[in-house]
Write a protein that holds these residues in place. Structure first.
Motif, PDB file in Angstrom:
ATOM      1  N   ALA A 132     -25.855  25.831  23.970  1.00  0.00           N
ATOM      2  CA  ALA A 132     -26.561  27.104  24.079  1.00  0.00           C
ATOM      3  C   ALA A 132     -26.009  27.932  25.225  1.00  0.00           C
ATOM      4  O   ALA A 132     -25.727  29.137  25.076  1.00  0.00           O
ATOM      5  CB  ALA A 132     -28.058  26.854  24.275  1.00  0.00           C
ATOM      6  N   ALA A 133     -25.834  27.296  26.382  1.00  0.00           N
ATOM      7  CA  ALA A 133     -25.306  28.009  27.539  1.00  0.00           C
ATOM      8  C   ALA A 133     -23.888  28.507  27.278  1.00  0.00           C
ATOM      9  O   ALA A 133     -23.538  29.655  27.622  1.00  0.00           O
ATOM     10  CB  ALA A 133     -25.332  27.094  28.767  1.00  0.00           C
ATOM     11  N   ALA A 134     -23.061  27.661  26.674  1.00  0.00           N
ATOM     12  CA  ALA A 134     -21.679  28.045  26.399  1.00  0.00           C
ATOM     13  C   ALA A 134     -21.607  29.173  25.376  1.00  0.00           C
ATOM     14  O   ALA A 134     -20.785  30.089  25.507  1.00  0.00           O
ATOM     15  CB  ALA A 134     -20.895  26.833  25.904  1.00  0.00           C
ATOM     16  N   THR A 135     -22.454  29.118  24.361  1.00  0.00           N
ATOM     17  CA  THR A 135     -22.444  30.157  23.330  1.00  0.00           C
ATOM     18  C   THR A 135     -22.777  31.521  23.922  1.00  0.00           C
ATOM     19  O   THR A 135     -22.079  32.514  23.668  1.00  0.00           O
ATOM     20  CB  THR A 135     -23.453  29.813  22.225  1.00  0.00           C
ATOM     21  N   VAL A 136     -23.824  31.571  24.719  1.00  0.00           N
ATOM     22  CA  VAL A 136     -24.219  32.842  25.336  1.00  0.00           C
ATOM     23  C   VAL A 136     -23.128  33.329  26.293  1.00  0.00           C
ATOM     24  O   VAL A 136     -22.780  34.518  26.311  1.00  0.00           O
ATOM     25  CB  VAL A 136     -25.561  32.682  26.076  1.00  0.00           C
ATOM     26  N   LYS A 183     -34.384  23.821  20.841  1.00  0.00           N
ATOM     27  CA  LYS A 183     -33.213  23.976  21.716  1.00  0.00           C
ATOM     28  C   LYS A 183     -31.989  24.443  20.934  1.00  0.00           C
ATOM     29  O   LYS A 183     -31.197  25.248  21.427  1.00  0.00           O
ATOM     30  CB  LYS A 183     -32.938  22.660  22.428  1.00  0.00           C
ATOM     31  N   LEU A 184     -31.848  23.946  19.717  1.00  0.00           N
ATOM     32  CA  LEU A 184     -30.733  24.405  18.880  1.00  0.00           C
ATOM     33  C   LEU A 184     -30.894  25.880  18.534  1.00  0.00           C
ATOM     34  O   LEU A 184     -29.899  26.603  18.372  1.00  0.00           O
ATOM     35  CB  LEU A 184     -30.660  23.567  17.599  1.00  0.00           C
ATOM     36  N   ALA A 185     -32.140  26.351  18.428  1.00  0.00           N
ATOM     37  CA  ALA A 185     -32.396  27.750  18.097  1.00  0.00           C
ATOM     38  C   ALA A 185     -31.814  28.703  19.131  1.00  0.00           C
ATOM     39  O   ALA A 185     -31.513  29.858  18.821  1.00  0.00           O
ATOM     40  CB  ALA A 185     -33.898  27.988  17.955  1.00  0.00           C
ATOM     41  N   LEU A 186     -31.635  28.240  20.371  1.00  0.00           N
ATOM     42  CA  LEU A 186     -31.021  29.080  21.398  1.00  0.00           C
ATOM     43  C   LEU A 186     -29.600  29.477  21.004  1.00  0.00           C
ATOM     44  O   LEU A 186     -29.200  30.636  21.156  1.00  0.00           O
ATOM     45  CB  LEU A 186     -31.014  28.348  22.739  1.00  0.00           C
ATOM     46  N   SER A 187     -28.840  28.519  20.496  1.00  0.00           N
ATOM     47  CA  SER A 187     -27.464  28.810  20.067  1.00  0.00           C
ATOM     48  C   SER A 187     -27.448  29.611  18.776  1.00  0.00           C
ATOM     49  O   SER A 187     -26.728  30.611  18.660  1.00  0.00           O
ATOM     50  CB  SER A 187     -26.686  27.503  19.862  1.00  0.00           C
ATOM     51  N   VAL A 188     -28.242  29.176  17.810  1.00  0.00           N
ATOM     52  CA  VAL A 188     -28.276  29.855  16.510  1.00  0.00           C
ATOM     53  C   VAL A 188     -28.734  31.297  16.677  1.00  0.00           C
ATOM     54  O   VAL A 188     -28.164  32.228  16.097  1.00  0.00           O
ATOM     55  CB  VAL A 188     -29.195  29.092  15.536  1.00  0.00           C
ATOM     56  N   GLY A 189     -29.782  31.494  17.479  1.00  0.00           N
ATOM     57  CA  GLY A 189     -30.276  32.845  17.695  1.00  0.00           C
ATOM     58  C   GLY A 189     -29.259  33.751  18.364  1.00  0.00           C
ATOM     59  O   GLY A 189     -29.165  34.943  18.053  1.00  0.00           O
ATOM     60  N   ALA A 190     -28.465  33.196  19.283  1.00  0.00           N
ATOM     61  CA  ALA A 190     -27.430  33.990  19.956  1.00  0.00           C
ATOM     62  C   ALA A 190     -26.344  34.419  18.968  1.00  0.00           C
ATOM     63  O   ALA A 190     -25.912  35.575  18.959  1.00  0.00           O
ATOM     64  CB  ALA A 190     -26.829  33.198  21.108  1.00  0.00           C
TER      65      ALA A 190
END
Length: 248
Positions: A132-136, A183-190
């Protein structure tokens, strides 16, 4: 140019996907158990980065005489093919835009999480949170480059919004939605939010729609009932792919 980019994407995806089964095997354990450190035949798993990087097989000198090749890992034949197919598709749809690099990097981790969730209904924090952090962060870097096709502001907003949605579902029905999905939604949402709110809605709808259809199919085949637990991570990631392809 487009064909070359598609082929390069597929090659990258296949090469990265070949490394997925080993990590998936090590991660595919119940929450109370430590990550696996030995192959199914008891050989110690060694290699770069503590043995996490490498193919899902033992070296020839570790195989018992006459025992044949020791290969392991969930979906070891499927993961490279899926990763190659998805990366090639993304390259063809997104084209030579900065965010393509982000999507290609994220894809093998998405395949890894799908394999682990499908095997043990678990999405490890050591993957979902850094992802998630890396994606954002990577989308933020892409937003600084010319020719990008999205918005970092809506990516961050989409990340928080989708995590809030899944968090609410978790609070309402913990048996039907896990914290790993939140927690996965953080990456998917981004990733979906990068292309705007309509893409976020499309990807989210696709995830729930696919999950519902799969659940109904299992019940029709009498392989599940209404209270049967189902891994939802793969559907979230498939929905993200639908949204990105639709935006492209």
């Amino acid at each position: 140019m487009e064909l070359t980019l598609t082929l390069l994407g597929a090659v990258f995806g296949g090469a990265a996907g070949a490394l997925v089964p080993r990590a998936a095997y090590r991660f595919a354990v119940d929450a109370a158990e430590p990550w696996r450190a030995r192959c199914p035949r008891g050989h110690a798993i060694a290699g770069p980065w503590g043995g996490w990087v490498g193919f899902a097989r033992c070296p020839s000198d570790a195989r018992p005489e006459g025992g044949g090749a020791c290969r392991y890992g969930p979906g070891r034949g499927v993961a490279p093919a899926v990763s190659a197919l998805v990366c090639g598709l993304l390259a063809a749809v997104v084209g030579a835009r900065p965010e393509l690099a982000v999507l290609l990097v994220v894809t093998p981790f998405a395949v890894l999480l799908s394999a682990v969730d499908g095997a043990v209904h678990r999405l490890p924090d050591v993957v979902t949170l850094p992802l998630a952090a890396a994606t954002v962060a990577l989308l933020g870097a892409a937003a600084l480059l010319p020719g990008h096709g999205g918005s970092w502001v809506t990516a961050v907003a989409g990340s928080l919004a989708l995590a809030a949605l899944y968090g609410t579902l978790f609070l309402v029905n913990p048996a039907g939605m896990g914290l790993g999905d939140v927690k996965l939604a953080l990456s998917v949402g981004a990733l979906l939010g990068w292309y705007g709110w309509p893409t976020l809605f499309l990807g989210t709808f696709a995830a729930f729609g696919a999950g519902a259809l799969f659940g109904v199919a299992l019940m029709v085949l009498r392989r599940a009932h209404r209270r049967t637990a189902m891994a939802f991570g793969p559907f979230m990631l498939a929905g993200a792919l639908v949204g990105v392809v639709g935006a492209g």
